[in-house]
Design an enzyme around this catalytic site. Structure first.
Site, short mmCIF file in Angstrom:
data_model
loop_
_atom_site.label_atom_id
_atom_site.label_comp_id
_atom_site.label_asym_id
_atom_site.label_seq_id
_atom_site.Cartn_x
_atom_site.Cartn_y
_atom_site.Cartn_z
CE LYS A 139 31.26 48.90 43.07
NZ LYS A 139 30.63 47.64 42.87
CG HIS A 169 36.27 46.93 37.61
ND1 HIS A 169 35.21 46.90 38.47
CD2 HIS A 169 36.34 45.69 37.07
CE1 HIS A 169 34.66 45.69 38.45
NE2 HIS A 169 35.33 44.93 37.61
CE LYS A 173 34.73 43.73 33.72
NZ LYS A 173 35.30 42.47 34.14
CD GLU A 207 29.70 38.66 39.83
OE1 GLU A 207 30.92 38.76 39.96
OE2 GLU A 207 28.90 39.31 40.52
CG ASP A 226 28.07 44.86 44.11
OD1 ASP A 226 29.03 45.57 44.46
OD2 ASP A 226 28.20 43.68 43.70
CG HIS A 231 30.13 47.44 37.30
ND1 HIS A 231 31.09 48.42 37.43
CD2 HIS A 231 30.29 46.62 38.37
CE1 HIS A 231 31.78 48.20 38.53
NE2 HIS A 231 31.32 47.12 39.13
CE LYS A 331 28.04 39.55 43.99
NZ LYS A 331 29.29 39.76 43.28
C1 BG6 Z 1 32.43 44.61 41.55
C2 BG6 Z 1 31.32 44.14 42.45
O1 BG6 Z 1 32.32 46.00 41.35
O2 BG6 Z 1 32.37 43.93 40.31
C3 BG6 Z 1 31.41 42.63 42.64
O3 BG6 Z 1 31.40 44.80 43.70
C4 BG6 Z 1 31.47 41.92 41.32
O4 BG6 Z 1 30.31 42.17 43.42
C5 BG6 Z 1 32.53 42.52 40.41
O5 BG6 Z 1 31.75 40.55 41.57
C6 BG6 Z 1 32.44 41.94 39.01
O6 BG6 Z 1 33.47 42.40 38.22
P1 BG6 Z 1 34.62 41.45 37.65
O7 BG6 Z 1 35.41 42.30 36.74
O8 BG6 Z 1 35.38 40.98 38.84
O9 BG6 Z 1 33.91 40.33 36.97
#
Ligand code: BG6
Length: 479
Positions: A139, A169, A173, A207, A226, A231, A331
């Site tokens: 992505k 991704h 997980k 986050e 994002d 996700h 964020k």
């Molecule tokens: C990414 C986003 O795809 O996922 C980021 O672009 C984000 O902004 C991140 O921080 C979060 O995933 P992880 O696995 O790093 O917590």
């Protein structure tokens, strides 16, 4: 695994250095990819030795358990070719490919289509007899429905849908994959996993990180693109999907798409009931002072990009009608706290004295720890028939379990040809369809501010049904 070749396009970049190589190194150390040849490809006119040196430094910095002896074995798998993303230069890779070859686009998004086309023109998309060719891409898949469709068209000029592995991704997980196992391998859950028994679902990915060094990308993207479009939509579809008839990748993805197709469309009129955006201003994380988003290096002055997005989705089908699904991510929030929390409805009969109603939650915790909690009521010891809240906790992993990072997991799947944990285009398409009205509405107006280190903008409360509250994100893990 048969002998295969992995060609990484963008081999001098950040993704390769920080995530791909450490994952490949660990898989090699575990003996899972003994015959994999890894060929780096990038613009830099490096020698193989220079590339090795570059990866050596990267692994020392980013690999979990770097050992010189292990490195000496791993380095033999590496090779490098320098060149541009043009067919006449890519052909230099020809002698290095095996019948089974996977191309990984570790490139900036504007180059995805260009690279897919150039590889096709070089003749690399055609699977040789007895072998295969795959293309891995991560992505963002477009920035809206139209650009996602355009990218798909570009990629499909030479590549079949079955050859394309789109990475989200989060699907690598452990907690995400556990959602499927836990939901469908336990008999007691399925009969109550519906609107008759579930009151609400909250999916939170909070986050403490700010925009960091990514303003050039993030200021154009924002939290909705994002995090939510990909996700959180995936976590949502896995939570809400019907039990699949088999674990075939196509069946699984059909079921996930079905959830997205069942979402009640958000319209310009209902937008305020369904979406809230926020942006962090200056504040404090613990004792540390944090600057506001608009003052972050690289962010456009007066930027209206959202760093927090929350949605209320409704799934209009037999299972879920009447259950709000609240999704949010942001964020610079109070903590790194993430979970999928499912609240059950109150019991219909009278409850014993001093029992707090509505406290049955099933929580799949992602951060700070991966574990499952079932919040229930049990008797309070003593002479009275009274209850108190109790948490049944299952740690996700035991000390003997070997855990894999998302990239390790997904690379194994990709090389093994298992597409279950990769996105089919219609998943991407429907996620954009659900969000298009929000994106359109947010072209105008401005996000609501929230102080860095807080729980996000107060306005997020307007998405909730009466009697629902956002779960706190600043918990130490026991709430
Ligand atoms: C990414 C986003 O795809 O996922 C980021 O672009 C984000 O902004 C991140 O921080 C979060 O995933 P992880 O696995 O790093 O917590």
């Amino acid at each position: 695994m048969t002998a295969a070749t992995l060609v990484i396009l963008g081999a001098s970049g950040d993704l390769t250095k920080r995530l791909l190589m450490p994952a490949l190194y660990r898989l090699h150390a575990l003996g899972l990819t003994p015959d994999l040849r890894i060929v780096g490809y990038a613009m830099e006119p490096w020698s193989r030795a220079h590339f090795e040196q570059h990866i050596h430094e990267a692994l020392q910095a980013f690999a979990m358990d770097f050992k010189p002896a292990q490195w000496n074995r791993f380095r033999r798998q590496l090779d490098y070719v320098g060149g541009e993303l043009k067919a006449d230069q890519l052909v230099a890779l020809k002698g290095k490919l095996s019948p089974a070859t996977m191309f990984y686009l570790a490139l900036p998004p504007p180059l995805f289509g260009v690279a897919a086309t150039a590889l096709g023109e070089a003749g690399f998309s055609e699977s040789p007899r007895g072998g295969w060719r795959r293309l891995v891409v991560e992505k963002p898949f477009g920035t809206d429905l139209a650009s996602a469709e355009a990218l798909r068209g570009q990629m499909h000029t030479y590549w079949e849908e079955e050859q394309i592995l789109r990475i989200d991704h989060f699907l690598g997980k452990e907690t995400t994959q556990n959602l499927m196992v836990f939901r469908f391998a336990n008999r007691f859950l399925e009969p109550i996993w519906n609107a008759q028994n579930i009151a609400q679902v909250q999916i939170t990915y909070a986050e403490t990180l700010g925009v960091e060094q990514r303003a050039a990308y993030y200021d154009k993207a924002g939290a909705l693109r994002d995090m939510l479009q990909n996700h959180l939509m995936q976590l949502f579809s896995l939570t809400a999907m019907e039990p699949p008839s088999s674990w075939d990748a196509e069946v699984l993805r059909d079921h996930k798409v079905e959830v997205l197709r069942s979402v009640t469309p958000i319209t310009a009129k209902t937008i305020n009931k369904h979406a809230v955006r926020g942006q962090y201003r200056a504040g404090k994380l613990g004792r540390k002072k944090m600057i506001g988003y608009r003052n972050e290096p690289g962010v456009k002055r007066g930027s209206d990009t959202e760093t927090f997005a929350a949605l209320r989705l409704e799934v209009d089908n037999w299972r879920w009608r009447g259950v709000p699904f609240y999704l949010r991510s942001g964020k610079r929030l109070a903590s790194n706290y993430s979970e999928i929390a499912v609240q059950f409805r109150e019991v219909p009969g009278p409850i014993p004295h001093a029992v707090h109603a509505g406290n049955n939650w099933m929580i799949f915790r992602i951060r700070p720890v991966e574990r499952m909690d079932l919040l229930v009521t049990a008797k309070q010891p003593g002479v009275k028939l009274a209850g108190r809240p109790v948490t049944l906790t299952a740690p996700y992993a035991t000390p003997n379990d070997r855990e894999f990072s998302a990239y390790e997991q997904l690379l194994v799947d990709a090389l093994g040809g298992d597409r279950s944990n990769f996105l089919r285009f219609d998943e991407v398409e429907w996620a954009w369809r659900v969000l298009s009205p929000v994106l359109r509405a947010w072209e105008k107006g401005a996000p609501n501010f929230y102080p860095a280190g807080s729980e996000g903008p107060d306005t997020q409360a307007r998405l909730l049904d009466l009697g629902h509250d956002w779960r706190p994100i600043a918990l130490d893990g026991d709430g």
